[in-house]
Write a protein that holds these residues in place. Sequence first.
Motif, PDB file in Angstrom:
ATOM      1  N   THR A  84      46.156  29.745 -93.001  1.00  0.00           N
ATOM      2  CA  THR A  84      46.387  30.108 -93.163  1.00  0.00           C
ATOM      3  C   THR A  84      48.029  30.170 -92.528  1.00  0.00           C
ATOM      4  OG1 THR A  84      44.561  31.974 -93.627  1.00  0.00           O
ATOM      5  CG2 THR A  84      46.735  32.793 -93.817  1.00  0.00           C
ATOM      6  N   MET A  85      46.956  30.347 -90.892  1.00  0.00           N
ATOM      7  CA  MET A  85      49.038  29.654 -89.857  1.00  0.00           C
ATOM      8  C   MET A  85      49.213  28.158 -90.051  1.00  0.00           C
ATOM      9  SD  MET A  85      46.957  30.227 -86.594  1.00  0.00           S
ATOM     10  CE  MET A  85      46.545  32.039 -85.461  1.00  0.00           C
TER      11      MET A  85
ATOM     12  N   TYR B 266      50.020  36.202 -86.410  1.00  0.00           N
ATOM     13  CA  TYR B 266      48.228  36.417 -87.263  1.00  0.00           C
ATOM     14  C   TYR B 266      46.970  36.883 -86.263  1.00  0.00           C
ATOM     15  CZ  TYR B 266      50.406  33.288 -90.176  1.00  0.00           C
ATOM     16  OH  TYR B 266      50.727  32.562 -91.568  1.00  0.00           O
TER      17      TYR B 266
ATOM     18  N   THR C 113      55.277  33.909 -84.923  1.00  0.00           N
ATOM     19  CA  THR C 113      54.859  33.267 -86.019  1.00  0.00           C
ATOM     20  C   THR C 113      52.720  33.270 -86.090  1.00  0.00           C
ATOM     21  OG1 THR C 113      56.656  31.800 -86.798  1.00  0.00           O
ATOM     22  CG2 THR C 113      54.417  31.469 -88.080  1.00  0.00           C
ATOM     23  N   LEU C 114      52.971  32.808 -85.060  1.00  0.00           N
ATOM     24  CA  LEU C 114      51.117  32.136 -83.908  1.00  0.00           C
ATOM     25  C   LEU C 114      50.395  33.753 -84.284  1.00  0.00           C
ATOM     26  CD1 LEU C 114      50.949  29.086 -82.183  1.00  0.00           C
ATOM     27  CD2 LEU C 114      49.991  29.601 -84.192  1.00  0.00           C
TER      28      LEU C 114
END
Length: 337
Positions: A263-264, A230, A226-227
């Motif tokens: 956002t993260m 971005y 996930t990180l």
Amino acid sequence: MLIFETLFRFTVYSYRKWTKTADPSELSDTFYNIGCFVITNSIAYFLFQHFIGGFQTVPFGFWILMFLLVCISSYLSGTFMVVVFVILGELKSFKEGINFIFRGISFLDYGKVAVSNGMLLIFLQNKSWEMLIIVFILNYIVSRYFYSKSQSIQNKVERDQFEQMAYTDFLTGVFNRTFMDKKMAELNQTGESIGIVVAEIDKFKGINDSYNHAVGDKVIQHFAATLKSYLDGDDFLFRSGGEEFTLCIRRRNFDETLTLINTMLGGIANNSVAVEYNGEQLFISYTASFGLYYYKVNEHISMEKGYILADELMLQSKQHGRNKISVINGLLNEKVI
């Protein structure tokens, strides 16, 4: 042709036996190579004699014919090998045989062989013995050059693979702490404005205690992926601890960096990871705490010091209730919780 191939193949065989590099089946392979190359090259020469008259009326007809004969010889050689595989029962399917015959086709290599063989044939017919020897030497030099080049490329690929293994975290596939230390030392020389972010999964021990470490590993993998999703190509993501990750956000001003981390934060909190536990598929939600230190790299505050400050900010986020971002803009010495 038979005399030439016999002398050549047994010279190769003797050299490999002397250097102890011969395969167990080297002798039988030698006899096979003699027979295979004598037959295929004899067929090629017969076809050359049969078709050369017609090709001579075509511009570059001689060289076109030589190229076609090299292709035919290669395919015939592959076909003979497939027949041997069938006899030995080592071929599993017809498709496998076709793939073997047409494996690794390089028309550039075929062209090189066609040109060199054509020149050899011309010099042989004209009894230009010096030119014949020069072409042999040239072929040898070119072959050794390309072999040396291919070995250098292979060695570089192997070095790159070992380096990638040394710098990669095997669980998540992102860079590890060793590479983080190396990259930070490099970034110390840039003098750029950068955002150092330390992110850690909240209450991760509870996930391991409630389920098991396999589930915990899935959560860590999901967090890393996930990180990474971005980030841009200039950014870096490192696994700096068990469930802790460090990010170097580059080429952005402070506001853009803070917006990205927010956002993260929301993307992680509003997402879940699918895991298997006790034979059932579960969806586990989790949050993370972030610490962001934004500043311009200089001799007074190194990347390593920036990491320590970001780590302290991440701990403050946990102390203030988790699922938060603690921020310092080092350019203005402003703190935001």
